[in-house]
Design an enzyme around this catalytic site. Structure first.
Site, PDB file in Angstrom:
ATOM      1  N   HIS A 130      -7.025  -5.585   2.609  1.00 26.04           N
ATOM      2  CA  HIS A 130      -5.835  -5.061   3.300  1.00 26.04           C
ATOM      3  C   HIS A 130      -5.298  -6.153   4.227  1.00 26.04           C
ATOM      4  O   HIS A 130      -6.062  -6.738   5.002  1.00 26.04           O
ATOM      5  CB  HIS A 130      -6.194  -3.871   4.196  1.00 26.04           C
ATOM      6  CG  HIS A 130      -6.759  -2.691   3.487  1.00 26.04           C
ATOM      7  ND1 HIS A 130      -6.004  -1.573   3.194  1.00 26.04           N
ATOM      8  CD2 HIS A 130      -8.010  -2.433   3.017  1.00 26.04           C
ATOM      9  CE1 HIS A 130      -6.776  -0.674   2.593  1.00 26.04           C
ATOM     10  NE2 HIS A 130      -7.994  -1.163   2.469  1.00 26.04           N
ATOM     11  N   ASN A 178     -12.989  -3.126   2.951  1.00 22.80           N
ATOM     12  CA  ASN A 178     -13.999  -2.063   3.019  1.00 22.80           C
ATOM     13  C   ASN A 178     -14.918  -2.090   1.794  1.00 22.80           C
ATOM     14  O   ASN A 178     -14.444  -2.252   0.664  1.00 22.80           O
ATOM     15  CB  ASN A 178     -13.313  -0.689   3.076  1.00 22.80           C
ATOM     16  CG  ASN A 178     -12.399  -0.550   4.282  1.00 22.80           C
ATOM     17  OD1 ASN A 178     -12.695  -1.087   5.349  1.00 22.80           O
ATOM     18  ND2 ASN A 178     -11.300   0.158   4.119  1.00 22.80           N
ATOM     19  N   ASP A 228       0.856  -1.190   0.000  1.00 19.84           N
ATOM     20  CA  ASP A 228       0.000   0.000   0.000  1.00 19.84           C
ATOM     21  C   ASP A 228       0.891   1.238   0.000  1.00 19.84           C
ATOM     22  O   ASP A 228       1.895   1.303   0.706  1.00 19.84           O
ATOM     23  CB  ASP A 228      -0.886  -0.016   1.256  1.00 19.84           C
ATOM     24  CG  ASP A 228      -2.019   0.997   1.187  1.00 19.84           C
ATOM     25  OD1 ASP A 228      -3.189   0.576   1.202  1.00 19.84           O
ATOM     26  OD2 ASP A 228      -1.734   2.215   1.125  1.00 19.84           O
ATOM     27  N   HIS A 250     -10.504  -5.087  -2.850  1.00 16.47           N
ATOM     28  CA  HIS A 250      -9.165  -5.392  -2.340  1.00 16.47           C
ATOM     29  C   HIS A 250      -9.269  -5.782  -0.874  1.00 16.47           C
ATOM     30  O   HIS A 250     -10.188  -5.365  -0.174  1.00 16.47           O
ATOM     31  CB  HIS A 250      -8.204  -4.210  -2.514  1.00 16.47           C
ATOM     32  CG  HIS A 250      -8.730  -2.917  -1.980  1.00 16.47           C
ATOM     33  ND1 HIS A 250      -9.637  -2.143  -2.675  1.00 16.47           N
ATOM     34  CD2 HIS A 250      -8.515  -2.271  -0.806  1.00 16.47           C
ATOM     35  CE1 HIS A 250      -9.938  -1.074  -1.954  1.00 16.47           C
ATOM     36  NE2 HIS A 250      -9.271  -1.127  -0.813  1.00 16.47           N
ATOM     37  N   GLN A 298     -14.235   2.814   1.975  1.00 19.04           N
ATOM     38  CA  GLN A 298     -13.667   2.412   0.675  1.00 19.04           C
ATOM     39  C   GLN A 298     -13.396   3.646  -0.165  1.00 19.04           C
ATOM     40  O   GLN A 298     -14.295   4.474  -0.377  1.00 19.04           O
ATOM     41  CB  GLN A 298     -14.621   1.468  -0.072  1.00 19.04           C
ATOM     42  CG  GLN A 298     -13.998   0.910  -1.348  1.00 19.04           C
ATOM     43  CD  GLN A 298     -14.892  -0.101  -2.072  1.00 19.04           C
ATOM     44  OE1 GLN A 298     -16.078  -0.235  -1.768  1.00 19.04           O
ATOM     45  NE2 GLN A 298     -14.312  -0.802  -3.030  1.00 19.04           N
TER      46      GLN A 298
HETATM   47  P1  5GP Z   1      -9.712   1.583   0.778  1.00 22.43           P
HETATM   48  O1  5GP Z   1      -9.812   2.841   1.590  1.00 22.43           O
HETATM   49  O2  5GP Z   1     -10.412   1.730  -0.554  1.00 22.43           O
HETATM   50  O3  5GP Z   1     -10.109   0.338   1.507  1.00 22.43           O
HETATM   51  O4  5GP Z   1      -8.167   1.396   0.508  1.00 22.43           O
HETATM   52  C1  5GP Z   1      -7.503   1.953  -0.563  1.00 22.43           C
HETATM   53  C2  5GP Z   1      -6.031   1.825  -0.263  1.00 22.43           C
HETATM   54  O5  5GP Z   1      -5.334   1.933  -1.479  1.00 22.43           O
HETATM   55  C3  5GP Z   1      -5.476   2.921   0.661  1.00 22.43           C
HETATM   56  O6  5GP Z   1      -4.865   2.289   1.779  1.00 22.43           O
HETATM   57  C4  5GP Z   1      -4.478   3.667  -0.219  1.00 22.43           C
HETATM   58  O7  5GP Z   1      -3.334   4.050   0.500  1.00 22.43           O
HETATM   59  C5  5GP Z   1      -4.142   2.644  -1.286  1.00 22.43           C
HETATM   60  N1  5GP Z   1      -3.834   3.196  -2.601  1.00 22.43           N
HETATM   61  C6  5GP Z   1      -4.571   4.097  -3.299  1.00 22.43           C
HETATM   62  N2  5GP Z   1      -4.005   4.338  -4.507  1.00 22.43           N
HETATM   63  C7  5GP Z   1      -2.895   3.555  -4.559  1.00 22.43           C
HETATM   64  C8  5GP Z   1      -1.886   3.375  -5.549  1.00 22.43           C
HETATM   65  O8  5GP Z   1      -1.896   3.982  -6.629  1.00 22.43           O
HETATM   66  N3  5GP Z   1      -0.875   2.490  -5.259  1.00 22.43           N
HETATM   67  C9  5GP Z   1      -0.839   1.805  -4.072  1.00 22.43           C
HETATM   68  N4  5GP Z   1       0.186   0.966  -3.897  1.00 22.43           N
HETATM   69  N5  5GP Z   1      -1.762   1.962  -3.112  1.00 22.43           N
HETATM   70  C10 5GP Z   1      -2.785   2.825  -3.343  1.00 22.43           C
END
Ligand code: 5GP
Ligand code: ZN
Length: 138
Positions: free
Chosen positions: A101, A86, A30, A99, A93
């Site tokens: 985590h 999420n 991440d 995805h 999300q």
């Molecule tokens: P969510 O909040 O949707 O469950 O998690 C999205 C996650 O994706 C966040 O922890 C954020 O840091 C990560 N993320 C968003 N864009 C990118 C990206 O371009 N590359 C990587 N490696 N992580 C990303």
């Protein structure tokens, strides 16, 4: 999916720090980790959220989360691991490509993960039992 950042990362169109890859998934670091080693399990096939994930692929995803957590436990000297997923903006999300985590945790770290516990009221207990009972498929 055009313009989906995780489709582009999973397909390799956008480079990433990948820890694992197979025909169906990529596991990447991440870019905004809650703690050292925070990784994301990305299916190569686009699904916006858990509801859209095909069952067989979802089974593989949760097994991969287990194996990733086990690898962290034995290689990163962490004290615990959170597995978090999420669905929907209200649930946190921000990227609408399914995805999982996998977050190594270290005693005393300041990841900020967690929630504020509220009281389970009698009204909510009854309402939720009545609304959901019989609706969860095996
Ligand atoms: P969510 O909040 O949707 O469950 O998690 C999205 C996650 O994706 C966040 O922890 C954020 O840091 C990560 N993320 C968003 N864009 C990118 C990206 O371009 N590359 C990587 N490696 N992580 C990303
Ligand atoms: Zn996508």
């Amino acid at each position: 999916m055009e313009n989906c950042i995780f489709c582009k990362i999973a397909s390799g169109e956008i480079p990433s720090a990948a820890l694992y890859e197979d025909d169906d998934f990529k596991v990447i670091l991440d870019m905004g980790p809650a703690a050292k080693g925070h990784s994301l399990i990305l299916p190569k096939q686009h699904a916006a959220n858990i509801y859209e994930m095909p069952d067989e692929l979802l089974k593989k995803a949760i097994l991969l989360a287990k194996n990733t957590a086990s690898a962290f436990s034995s290689s990163l000297n962490c004290d615990g691991v959170n597995v978090v997923q999420n669905n929907g903006e209200a649930a946190g999300q921000t990227v609408h490509h399914f995805h999982i985590h996998v977050i190594p945790r270290y005693a005393g770290d300041d990841s900020g993960l967690g929630w504020k516990p509220h009281e389970l009221t009698e009204e909510d207990r009854k309402a939720v039992l009545q609304a959901v009972s019989g609706r969860i498929l095996p």
